[in-house]
Design a protein around this motif. Structure first.
Motif, PDB file in Angstrom:
ATOM      1  N   ALA A  68       0.834  -1.208   0.000  1.00  0.00           N
ATOM      2  CA  ALA A  68       0.000   0.000   0.000  1.00  0.00           C
ATOM      3  C   ALA A  68       0.866   1.256   0.000  1.00  0.00           C
ATOM      4  CB  ALA A  68      -0.930  -0.014   1.215  1.00  0.00           C
ATOM      5  N   TYR A  69       1.842   1.296   0.899  1.00  0.00           N
ATOM      6  CA  TYR A  69       2.704   2.477   0.988  1.00  0.00           C
ATOM      7  C   TYR A  69       3.553   2.639  -0.269  1.00  0.00           C
ATOM      8  CZ  TYR A  69       6.122   5.837   2.626  1.00  0.00           C
ATOM      9  OH  TYR A  69       6.924   6.951   2.737  1.00  0.00           O
ATOM     10  N   LEU A  70       4.090   1.531  -0.747  1.00  0.00           N
ATOM     11  CA  LEU A  70       4.950   1.565  -1.933  1.00  0.00           C
ATOM     12  C   LEU A  70       4.175   2.034  -3.159  1.00  0.00           C
ATOM     13  CD1 LEU A  70       7.904   0.940  -2.573  1.00  0.00           C
ATOM     14  CD2 LEU A  70       7.227  -1.404  -3.098  1.00  0.00           C
ATOM     15  N   SER A  71       2.950   1.537  -3.329  1.00  0.00           N
ATOM     16  CA  SER A  71       2.135   1.902  -4.490  1.00  0.00           C
ATOM     17  C   SER A  71       1.760   3.385  -4.474  1.00  0.00           C
ATOM     18  CB  SER A  71       0.857   1.053  -4.522  1.00  0.00           C
ATOM     19  OG  SER A  71       1.149  -0.312  -4.595  1.00  0.00           O
ATOM     20  N   ALA A  72       1.293   3.860  -3.311  1.00  0.00           N
ATOM     21  CA  ALA A  72       0.887   5.266  -3.206  1.00  0.00           C
ATOM     22  C   ALA A  72       2.076   6.200  -3.385  1.00  0.00           C
ATOM     23  CB  ALA A  72       0.229   5.509  -1.843  1.00  0.00           C
ATOM     24  N   THR A  73       3.202   5.839  -2.775  1.00  0.00           N
ATOM     25  CA  THR A  73       4.404   6.672  -2.867  1.00  0.00           C
ATOM     26  C   THR A  73       4.947   6.688  -4.292  1.00  0.00           C
ATOM     27  OG1 THR A  73       4.915   6.146  -0.565  1.00  0.00           O
ATOM     28  CG2 THR A  73       6.695   7.076  -1.890  1.00  0.00           C
ATOM     29  N   ALA A  74       4.935   5.529  -4.940  1.00  0.00           N
ATOM     30  CA  ALA A  74       5.404   5.451  -6.336  1.00  0.00           C
ATOM     31  C   ALA A  74       4.522   6.299  -7.251  1.00  0.00           C
ATOM     32  CB  ALA A  74       5.414   4.000  -6.800  1.00  0.00           C
ATOM     33  N   PHE A  75       3.225   6.362  -6.960  1.00  0.00           N
ATOM     34  CA  PHE A  75       2.297   7.161  -7.767  1.00  0.00           C
ATOM     35  C   PHE A  75       2.647   8.649  -7.670  1.00  0.00           C
ATOM     36  CE2 PHE A  75      -1.771   9.467  -8.261  1.00  0.00           C
ATOM     37  CZ  PHE A  75      -2.108   9.060  -9.543  1.00  0.00           C
ATOM     38  N   VAL A  76       2.870   9.127  -6.450  1.00  0.00           N
ATOM     39  CA  VAL A  76       3.251  10.534  -6.257  1.00  0.00           C
ATOM     40  C   VAL A  76       4.624  10.798  -6.871  1.00  0.00           C
ATOM     41  CG1 VAL A  76       3.669  12.353  -4.548  1.00  0.00           C
ATOM     42  CG2 VAL A  76       1.872  10.661  -4.154  1.00  0.00           C
ATOM     43  N   TYR A  77       5.534   9.839  -6.708  1.00  0.00           N
ATOM     44  CA  TYR A  77       6.880   9.940  -7.294  1.00  0.00           C
ATOM     45  C   TYR A  77       6.768  10.117  -8.810  1.00  0.00           C
ATOM     46  CZ  TYR A  77      11.902   8.780  -7.610  1.00  0.00           C
ATOM     47  OH  TYR A  77      13.264   8.822  -7.823  1.00  0.00           O
ATOM     48  N   ALA A  78       5.865   9.351  -9.428  1.00  0.00           N
ATOM     49  CA  ALA A  78       5.677   9.421 -10.882  1.00  0.00           C
ATOM     50  C   ALA A  78       5.094  10.772 -11.307  1.00  0.00           C
ATOM     51  CB  ALA A  78       4.767   8.286 -11.342  1.00  0.00           C
ATOM     52  N   ILE A  79       4.161  11.303 -10.513  1.00  0.00           N
ATOM     53  CA  ILE A  79       3.570  12.609 -10.832  1.00  0.00           C
ATOM     54  C   ILE A  79       4.628  13.704 -10.771  1.00  0.00           C
ATOM     55  CG2 ILE A  79       1.989  14.396  -9.993  1.00  0.00           C
ATOM     56  CD1 ILE A  79       0.089  12.182  -9.135  1.00  0.00           C
ATOM     57  N   ALA A  98      11.539  14.434  -7.299  1.00  0.00           N
ATOM     58  CA  ALA A  98      10.633  13.348  -6.932  1.00  0.00           C
ATOM     59  C   ALA A  98      10.899  12.889  -5.497  1.00  0.00           C
ATOM     60  CB  ALA A  98      10.799  12.184  -7.909  1.00  0.00           C
ATOM     61  N   GLN A  99      12.174  12.925  -5.103  1.00  0.00           N
ATOM     62  CA  GLN A  99      12.544  12.556  -3.732  1.00  0.00           C
ATOM     63  C   GLN A  99      11.925  13.540  -2.730  1.00  0.00           C
ATOM     64  OE1 GLN A  99      14.107   9.780  -3.709  1.00  0.00           O
ATOM     65  NE2 GLN A  99      15.167   9.516  -1.770  1.00  0.00           N
ATOM     66  N   CYS A 100      11.966  14.812  -3.059  1.00  0.00           N
ATOM     67  CA  CYS A 100      11.348  15.830  -2.198  1.00  0.00           C
ATOM     68  C   CYS A 100       9.846  15.593  -2.053  1.00  0.00           C
ATOM     69  CB  CYS A 100      11.564  17.229  -2.787  1.00  0.00           C
ATOM     70  SG  CYS A 100      13.229  17.879  -2.610  1.00  0.00           S
ATOM     71  N   ALA A 101       9.225  15.116  -3.113  1.00  0.00           N
ATOM     72  CA  ALA A 101       7.770  14.941  -3.127  1.00  0.00           C
ATOM     73  C   ALA A 101       7.293  13.786  -2.257  1.00  0.00           C
ATOM     74  CB  ALA A 101       7.292  14.734  -4.571  1.00  0.00           C
ATOM     75  N   VAL A 102       8.178  12.836  -1.939  1.00  0.00           N
ATOM     76  CA  VAL A 102       7.705  11.641  -1.221  1.00  0.00           C
ATOM     77  C   VAL A 102       8.471  11.288   0.051  1.00  0.00           C
ATOM     78  CG1 VAL A 102       6.805  10.603  -3.349  1.00  0.00           C
ATOM     79  CG2 VAL A 102       9.133  10.055  -2.614  1.00  0.00           C
ATOM     80  N   ILE A 103       9.666  11.830   0.256  1.00  0.00           N
ATOM     81  CA  ILE A 103      10.464  11.433   1.418  1.00  0.00           C
ATOM     82  C   ILE A 103      10.314  12.450   2.540  1.00  0.00           C
ATOM     83  CG2 ILE A 103      12.761  10.852   2.265  1.00  0.00           C
ATOM     84  CD1 ILE A 103      11.542   8.851   0.283  1.00  0.00           C
ATOM     85  N   GLY A 104       9.633  12.018   3.606  1.00  0.00           N
ATOM     86  CA  GLY A 104       9.391  12.889   4.739  1.00  0.00           C
ATOM     87  C   GLY A 104      10.413  12.694   5.845  1.00  0.00           C
ATOM     88  N   ASN A 105      10.360  13.582   6.814  1.00  0.00           N
ATOM     89  CA  ASN A 105      11.317  13.545   7.921  1.00  0.00           C
ATOM     90  C   ASN A 105      10.869  12.517   8.970  1.00  0.00           C
ATOM     91  OD1 ASN A 105      13.477  14.265   9.550  1.00  0.00           O
ATOM     92  ND2 ASN A 105      13.196  16.446   9.148  1.00  0.00           N
ATOM     93  N   VAL A 106      10.819  11.260   8.540  1.00  0.00           N
ATOM     94  CA  VAL A 106      10.310  10.183   9.388  1.00  0.00           C
ATOM     95  C   VAL A 106      11.278   9.873  10.525  1.00  0.00           C
ATOM     96  CG1 VAL A 106       9.525   7.782   9.452  1.00  0.00           C
ATOM     97  CG2 VAL A 106       9.026   9.199   7.455  1.00  0.00           C
ATOM     98  N   GLY A 107      12.580   9.848  10.236  1.00  0.00           N
ATOM     99  CA  GLY A 107      13.565   9.497  11.239  1.00  0.00           C
ATOM    100  C   GLY A 107      13.669  10.516  12.362  1.00  0.00           C
ATOM    101  N   PHE A 108      13.920  11.761  12.022  1.00  0.00           N
ATOM    102  CA  PHE A 108      14.163  12.797  13.032  1.00  0.00           C
ATOM    103  C   PHE A 108      12.879  13.335  13.657  1.00  0.00           C
ATOM    104  CE2 PHE A 108      18.372  12.314  12.294  1.00  0.00           C
ATOM    105  CZ  PHE A 108      19.214  13.394  12.508  1.00  0.00           C
ATOM    106  N   LEU A 109      11.799  13.416  12.897  1.00  0.00           N
ATOM    107  CA  LEU A 109      10.553  14.006  13.393  1.00  0.00           C
ATOM    108  C   LEU A 109       9.468  12.952  13.621  1.00  0.00           C
ATOM    109  CD1 LEU A 109       8.899  16.526  14.102  1.00  0.00           C
ATOM    110  CD2 LEU A 109       8.402  16.807  11.660  1.00  0.00           C
ATOM    111  N   GLY A 110       9.304  12.050  12.668  1.00  0.00           N
ATOM    112  CA  GLY A 110       8.207  11.082  12.724  1.00  0.00           C
ATOM    113  C   GLY A 110       8.301  10.082  13.854  1.00  0.00           C
ATOM    114  N   VAL A 111       9.484   9.484  14.050  1.00  0.00           N
ATOM    115  CA  VAL A 111       9.629   8.451  15.082  1.00  0.00           C
ATOM    116  C   VAL A 111       9.271   8.999  16.463  1.00  0.00           C
ATOM    117  CG1 VAL A 111      11.245   6.940  16.284  1.00  0.00           C
ATOM    118  CG2 VAL A 111      11.286   7.054  13.793  1.00  0.00           C
ATOM    119  N   PRO A 112       9.900  10.085  16.929  1.00  0.00           N
ATOM    120  CA  PRO A 112       9.550  10.577  18.277  1.00  0.00           C
ATOM    121  C   PRO A 112       8.144  11.152  18.377  1.00  0.00           C
ATOM    122  CG  PRO A 112      11.101  12.071  17.217  1.00  0.00           C
ATOM    123  CD  PRO A 112      11.000  10.868  16.332  1.00  0.00           C
TER     124      PRO A 112
END
Length: 310
Positions: A68-79, A98-112
């Motif tokens: 699910a995550y891979l498909s949705a992210t790949a779709f935005v990446y393609a757009i 494309a990297q800016c469009a899909v890669i969020g700050n999961v490590g530094f912000l999302g985890v905590p």
């Protein structure tokens, strides 16, 4: 919704504190680099290891979730790639945008933040999102940029990508933590206290470092950065929501965490990549700045909404 905003606000206030310290010169760029290194290699790694060591691979890995995550992210990446192609930018710039469009700050912000706001049960889904981002899309951008420069794909590219993944402390700490859990060894009390104290520095340290790093960034070419921020803060979580609510039978709680993780602002490591390869670093810098400021409102809205899904 106001209560959610007030719960997320302290995280962004620490980012703002770091920004003020960096902007005033009290916390110079060299200090920011060393703080980031401490958080990346020590504090965040301790946090991820401790969380992962209390999980099992069965609890973390969910094929439907990944799809699910891979498909949705790949779709935005393609757009994002298609829009960049229409603007006739180079392949390397397309990959970075494309990297800016899909890669969020999961490590530094999302985890905590998500662990605190949505409960420690969110750690498993967040770790899985982080792993997909690092392994799949982190590898893809390096392959595309290096391939574009060399004019061909070679085994050397894949060797470099593999070595880079093996050296990434977030990947290493997650794998070691899951391996420890798989062996069913209890974490000794002294070791657990050590990891808890060191990992406790990850949240304030990471947030302060994000803010301090933003102080040196400027909003140049804001129309492109604005589009990429829109992709990251709105289009990405919207597509992930469609994937988990309509297309794939994902567990409601895990799906809610995935949507929240997708709503995070552009990750700082995209800027590191852009700067390392000399590909549109100012554009990436602007995207991080704009998306982080806008996220003060958008992330609160998304988390407030997804809380009603489980």
């Amino acid at each position: 919704m106001l209560s959610i905003f007030l719960q997320t606000l302290p995280f962004f206030l620490i980012i703002g504190l770091g920004y003020g310290a960096g902007r005033s010169g009290f916390f110079p760029e060299e200090a920011t680099a060393w703080l980031t290194k401490f958080v990346f290699y020590f504090a965040l790694s301790a946090m991820l290891f401790r969380f992962s060591a209390n999980l099992t691979l069965a609890e973390v890995f969910d094929r439907t979730f990944v799809l699910a995550y891979l498909s949705a992210t790949a779709f935005v990446y393609a757009i994002a790639t298609l829009v960049a192609l229409m603007r006739r930018v180079s392949l390397s710039e397309m990959a970075i945008e494309a990297q800016c469009a899909v890669i969020g700050n999961v490590g530094f912000l999302g985890v905590p933040m998500l662990a605190m706001l949505m409960g420690e049960a969110a750690i498993g889904p967040v770790v899985l999102v982080l792993a997909v981002d690092l392994i799949v899309f982190g590898s893809l951008v390096v392959i595309l940029i290096t391939g574009a420069r060399d004019g061909r794909m070679s085994l050397g590219i894949f060797r470099s990508v593999t070595v880079g993944l093996l050296k990434n402390p977030m990947i290493v700490s997650i794998v070691l933590g899951l391996a420890w859990a798989g062996l069913r060894w209890p974490i000794p009390e002294t070791m657990n206290d050590f990891l808890r104290i060191l990992g406790g520095a990850a949240t304030p340290g990471a947030l302060f470092a994000i803010g301090a790093s933003l102080a040196s960034k400027s909003a140049e070419r804001p129309y492109v950065a604005g589009w990429l921020s829109l992709c990251k803060l709105v289009l990405h979580p919207a597509c992930v929501a469609v994937a988990v609510l309509v297309v794939f039978p994902v567990d409601p709680y895990a799906g809610a965490v995935m949507i929240a993780a997708a709503s995070l602002p552009v990750a700082g490591n995209v800027f590191i990549l852009a700067q390392h390869y000399g590909v549109a670093p100012k554009r990436v810098s602007s995207s991080i700045l704009i998306s982080t400021v806008a996220a003060i409102v958008t992330v609160s809205l998304v988390i407030g909404w997804v809380r009603g899904l489980y």
